[in-house]
Design a protein around this motif. Structure first.
Motif, PDB file in Angstrom:
ATOM      1  N   ASP A   1      19.423 -30.637 -33.542  1.00  0.00           N
ATOM      2  CA  ASP A   1      20.883 -30.746 -33.480  1.00  0.00           C
ATOM      3  C   ASP A   1      21.319 -32.182 -33.220  1.00  0.00           C
ATOM      4  OD1 ASP A   1      21.056 -28.029 -33.899  1.00  0.00           O
ATOM      5  OD2 ASP A   1      21.356 -27.520 -31.789  1.00  0.00           O
ATOM      6  N   VAL A   2      20.620 -32.869 -32.318  1.00  0.00           N
ATOM      7  CA  VAL A   2      20.973 -34.253 -32.002  1.00  0.00           C
ATOM      8  C   VAL A   2      20.794 -35.146 -33.219  1.00  0.00           C
ATOM      9  CG1 VAL A   2      20.118 -36.287 -30.771  1.00  0.00           C
ATOM     10  CG2 VAL A   2      20.649 -34.211 -29.508  1.00  0.00           C
ATOM     11  N   LEU A   3      19.662 -35.024 -33.890  1.00  0.00           N
ATOM     12  CA  LEU A   3      19.403 -35.878 -35.048  1.00  0.00           C
ATOM     13  C   LEU A   3      20.384 -35.598 -36.187  1.00  0.00           C
ATOM     14  CD1 LEU A   3      15.505 -35.882 -35.051  1.00  0.00           C
ATOM     15  CD2 LEU A   3      17.012 -37.798 -34.509  1.00  0.00           C
TER      16      LEU A   3
ATOM     17  N   CYS B   1      10.942 -30.085 -40.454  1.00  0.00           N
ATOM     18  CA  CYS B   1      11.048 -30.919 -41.651  1.00  0.00           C
ATOM     19  C   CYS B   1      12.137 -30.410 -42.585  1.00  0.00           C
ATOM     20  CB  CYS B   1       9.714 -30.948 -42.389  1.00  0.00           C
ATOM     21  SG  CYS B   1       8.388 -31.811 -41.528  1.00  0.00           S
ATOM     22  N   LEU B   2      12.160 -29.108 -42.824  1.00  0.00           N
ATOM     23  CA  LEU B   2      13.130 -28.543 -43.750  1.00  0.00           C
ATOM     24  C   LEU B   2      14.543 -28.575 -43.188  1.00  0.00           C
ATOM     25  CD1 LEU B   2      11.053 -25.525 -45.105  1.00  0.00           C
ATOM     26  CD2 LEU B   2      11.573 -27.675 -46.276  1.00  0.00           C
ATOM     27  N   SER B   3      14.679 -28.620 -41.873  1.00  0.00           N
ATOM     28  CA  SER B   3      16.004 -28.720 -41.255  1.00  0.00           C
ATOM     29  C   SER B   3      16.580 -30.120 -41.391  1.00  0.00           C
ATOM     30  CB  SER B   3      15.926 -28.348 -39.766  1.00  0.00           C
ATOM     31  OG  SER B   3      15.563 -27.001 -39.592  1.00  0.00           O
ATOM     32  N   LEU B   4      15.711 -31.128 -41.386  1.00  0.00           N
ATOM     33  CA  LEU B   4      16.176 -32.508 -41.334  1.00  0.00           C
ATOM     34  C   LEU B   4      16.005 -33.268 -42.640  1.00  0.00           C
ATOM     35  CD1 LEU B   4      14.757 -33.552 -37.837  1.00  0.00           C
ATOM     36  CD2 LEU B   4      17.139 -33.036 -38.406  1.00  0.00           C
ATOM     37  N   ALA B   5      14.912 -33.015 -43.355  1.00  0.00           N
ATOM     38  CA  ALA B   5      14.548 -33.865 -44.484  1.00  0.00           C
ATOM     39  C   ALA B   5      14.962 -33.246 -45.816  1.00  0.00           C
ATOM     40  CB  ALA B   5      13.047 -34.134 -44.484  1.00  0.00           C
TER      41      ALA B   5
END
Length: 232
Positions: free
Chosen positions: A173-175, A196-200
């Motif tokens: 959530d922070v990122l 990885c799939l949440s961010l990238a």
């Protein structure tokens, strides 16, 4: 900040660990590098940061060559690095770990508030020695220290290792929130496929020092494909 890696080779002594890597991370893009242990992922990020002296190839940040530069010179160009190991100053307080290197940079108040809201353990233990924190708490301390420096390129090496699922969610959530507000590029080495799939947007698979596959988050069955690459 744009990262361009071309023909990168590095290692320790006579041994080659990173073996001819090409990678471009566009400005404000998030790219994840996945792979089993011992495949060269951590050596890759250490090469980018200037920790490994035996280097061939090219690493450019916004078109400026980084190979041959010392680590502190690279980080001053706007790069923040959270290593896999808990690289905190154990004998110093949490406060000193967070703010000790920020004499020339005043952290954004909104970012500071968001980080302390997400990781209240740090706010509650500012005067506690960093070495007394748990392994997971030290990883969160490393991430917070990086983000307080307002980097343009954030390099994360197994940031989820040792974290409870609730803390992984907080990190995600922070990122996501900070990336939405800033011109932040992220290169992450990670084994947590869901993170990885949440961010990238893009995930690259590394094996034996080389990139062997690439997948995009919106590709059908991408999670199954990536898990297949990580299977023994």
């Amino acid at each position: 900040m744009r990262l361009d890696i071309t023909g990168l080779r590095s290692g320790y002594g006579a041994g080659t660990v990173v073996n001819g890597v090409d990678l471009t991370v566009a400005d404000q893009e998030v790219v994840a590098v996945v792979g089993r242990n011992g495949m060269g992922k951590s050596s890759l990020v250490k090469t980018i940061l200037g920790y490994l002296p035996d280097v061939q190839g090219s690493v450019e940040l916004d078109g400026a060559q980084q190979c041959g530069l010392r680590t502190h010179t690279i980080t001053r160009r706007g790069v923040a690095y959270a290593p896999q190991e808990a690289a905190v100053f154990a004998g110093l307080t949490v406060r000193d770990n967070l703010y000790g290197g920020l004499r020339r940079h005043k952290p954004d108040a909104r970012t500071t508030e968001r980080l302390f809201d997400a990781f209240p353990v740090l706010a509650a233990r500012l005067d506690q020695k960093a070495g007394t924190l748990s392994g997971g708490e030290q990883k969160v301390l490393l991430l917070t220290r990086c983000l307080l420096r307002d980097p343009r390129l954030l390099v994360l090496d197994e940031i989820s290792a040792g974290l409870q699922p609730s803390m992984v969610n907080a990190v995600t959530d922070v990122l996501l929130a900070i990336r939405a507000e800033r011109r932040l590029t992220v290169l992450m080495v990670e084994q947590n496929i869901d993170l990885c799939l949440s961010l990238a947007r893009r995930i690259v698979v590394m094996k034996a020092g080389r990139f062997i596959a690439e997948a995009f988050r919106d590709t059908p069955d991408v999670r199954t494909t990536l898990l297949g690459h990580l299977a023994p």
